[in-house]
Design an enzyme around this catalytic site. Structure first.
Site, PDB file in Angstrom:
ATOM      1  N   ASP A  12       4.518  -1.265 -15.669  1.00  0.00           N
ATOM      2  CA  ASP A  12       4.166  -2.286 -15.767  1.00  0.00           C
ATOM      3  C   ASP A  12       3.010  -2.136 -16.691  1.00  0.00           C
ATOM      4  O   ASP A  12       3.007  -1.277 -17.245  1.00  0.00           O
ATOM      5  CB  ASP A  12       4.122  -2.559 -14.225  1.00  0.00           C
ATOM      6  N   SER A  13       2.329  -3.310 -16.688  1.00  0.00           N
ATOM      7  CA  SER A  13       1.534  -3.056 -18.076  1.00  0.00           C
ATOM      8  C   SER A  13       0.276  -2.768 -17.713  1.00  0.00           C
ATOM      9  O   SER A  13      -0.581  -2.650 -17.964  1.00  0.00           O
ATOM     10  CB  SER A  13       1.222  -4.701 -18.000  1.00  0.00           C
ATOM     11  N   CYS A  75       6.997  -5.473 -13.675  1.00  0.00           N
ATOM     12  CA  CYS A  75       5.456  -6.556 -14.587  1.00  0.00           C
ATOM     13  C   CYS A  75       6.630  -8.338 -14.293  1.00  0.00           C
ATOM     14  O   CYS A  75       8.184  -7.936 -15.663  1.00  0.00           O
ATOM     15  CB  CYS A  75       5.750  -6.173 -15.437  1.00  0.00           C
ATOM     16  N   GLU A 154      -8.157  -6.654 -10.262  1.00  0.00           N
ATOM     17  CA  GLU A 154      -8.752  -5.698 -11.318  1.00  0.00           C
ATOM     18  C   GLU A 154      -9.686  -5.518 -10.543  1.00  0.00           C
ATOM     19  O   GLU A 154     -10.039  -4.186 -10.440  1.00  0.00           O
ATOM     20  CB  GLU A 154      -8.151  -5.971 -12.165  1.00  0.00           C
ATOM     21  N   CYS A 186       3.960 -13.011 -10.129  1.00  0.00           N
ATOM     22  CA  CYS A 186       2.651 -11.654 -10.444  1.00  0.00           C
ATOM     23  C   CYS A 186       2.376 -10.594  -9.695  1.00  0.00           C
ATOM     24  O   CYS A 186       2.098 -10.809  -8.699  1.00  0.00           O
ATOM     25  CB  CYS A 186       1.415 -12.576 -11.782  1.00  0.00           C
ATOM     26  N   HIS A 188       0.292  -8.230  -9.098  1.00  0.00           N
ATOM     27  CA  HIS A 188      -1.751  -8.233  -8.766  1.00  0.00           C
ATOM     28  C   HIS A 188      -1.513  -9.260  -7.615  1.00  0.00           C
ATOM     29  O   HIS A 188      -2.352  -9.094  -6.336  1.00  0.00           O
ATOM     30  CB  HIS A 188      -2.379  -8.884  -9.656  1.00  0.00           C
TER      31      HIS A 188
HETATM   32  N1  DGL Z   1       2.199  -7.470 -14.448  1.00  0.00           N
HETATM   33  C1  DGL Z   1       1.337  -8.481 -14.946  1.00  0.00           C
HETATM   34  C2  DGL Z   1       3.174  -9.474 -13.948  1.00  0.00           C
HETATM   35  O1  DGL Z   1       3.261  -9.686 -13.395  1.00  0.00           O
HETATM   36  C3  DGL Z   1       0.534  -9.186 -14.598  1.00  0.00           C
HETATM   37  C4  DGL Z   1      -0.803  -8.409 -15.838  1.00  0.00           C
HETATM   38  C5  DGL Z   1      -0.826  -8.806 -17.455  1.00  0.00           C
HETATM   39  O2  DGL Z   1      -0.988  -9.912 -17.771  1.00  0.00           O
HETATM   40  O3  DGL Z   1      -0.882  -7.671 -17.466  1.00  0.00           O
HETATM   41  O4  DGL Z   1       2.854 -10.925 -15.133  1.00  0.00           O
END
Ligand code: DGL
Length: 272
Positions: A12-13, A75, A154, A186, A188
């Site tokens: 993931d990011s 992600c 976050e 997403c 989060h």
């Molecule tokens: N992990 C990203 C997503 O699910 C969210 C966080 C980001 O923008 O990096 O799209």
């Protein structure tokens, strides 16, 4: 011949994909996981497709050095932009989070009106609409990007009046469309699920692609006889890597996973 006791690679990011890792650990406690969070280069949600594809390729090259047997792009933005490109480049299965979530939403809706919330990248790509319409062409999909949710989560503002206020503004568009199903598109968003559920009301089904993706992975590994058979002595079951801020990551991982994240290692992902 693939080693069925090899770990699953998850990336993931940043920290968000831990919601997917959490579901994999809950549903497949015997599986080993190598997780990479690209904490130096997040957010992905506001970057271009070219950049996300380049990042995803680098991360997959890194995960391949760990001899993973399958990869989960945990992600939504990277799944939206990179899955179609990278899945053809490797001979191990590569899964994203979008198909499973889209499929569940299409099954869940009663009135055919589905809402999707996500980053600007995910919503702008139109991927959820495309996949759901392939499954059921008469479906009506309304997408809404919610860029402030990631920083709110976050910052730990999971139960906070600021999050409530912003969520009610974002969700008002969807309420006006009479959706009965909402995809949390997403990583989060499952962490503010209770706020989202309260604001949308009991008649709206919330779909968590993290949960559905873990089921898809389990089904795939079982079908291909690739599930882990043993807990190997002396091997770390869960390994965490990031591109920056390892200690912060360890603290967050320990707070949301059902297991303790003992250590997170920082690597230079640009080398891959
Ligand atoms: N992990 C990203 C997503 O699910 C969210 C966080 C980001 O923008 O990096 O799209």
């Amino acid at each position: 011949m693939m080693d069925r006791n090899a770990p699953v690679g998850v990336f993931d990011s940043g920290i968000g994909g831990l919601t997917v890792a959490r579901e994999i650990i809950r549903q497949m406690p015997e599986e080993r996981i190598v997780y990479f969070g690209d904490t130096a280069r997040l957010p992905y949600g506001s970057k271009s497709q070219d950049t996300i594809v380049r990042y995803s390729r680098q991360i997959i090259r890194f995960l391949m050095t760990k001899e993973v047997k399958a990869i989960v792009i945990a992600c939504n933005t990277a799944s939206a932009y990179a899955l179609d490109v990278v899945e053809k480049e490797y001979d191990i299965p590569v899964l994203g989070v979008i198909n499973a979530g889209a499929h569940t939403a299409v099954q869940a809706t009663r009135n055919g009106k589905i809402g999707v919330i996500g980053t600007e990248g995910t919503i702008g790509s139109g991927i959820y609409t495309k996949v759901m319409k392939q499954m059921r062409p008469d479906i009506e999909v309304t997408g809404k990007s919610c860029p402030l949710f990631v920083p709110l989560v976050e910052e730990g503002l999971l139960h906070d009046s600021v999050t409530d206020e912003i969520a009610s503004r974002y969700l008002s568009t969807l309420k006006g469309r009479f959706i009965d199903t909402l995809v949390l598109g997403c990583t989060h968003y499952p962490l503010i699920r209770s706020t989202l559920g309260r604001l949308m009301g009991n008649d709206v089904t919330l779909v968590n692609p993290a949960y559905e993706t873990a089921i898809e992975l389990k089904t795939l590994l079982e079908k291909r006889q690739m599930t882990c058979l043993t807990d190997r002595e002396g091997q770390e079951k869960y390994q965490f890597y990031v591109s920056d801020l390892a200690e912060k990551f360890t603290a967050f991982a320990t707070s949301i996973l059902p297991v303790e994240a003992k250590e997170t290692r920082k690597i230079n992902i640009e080398e891959y």
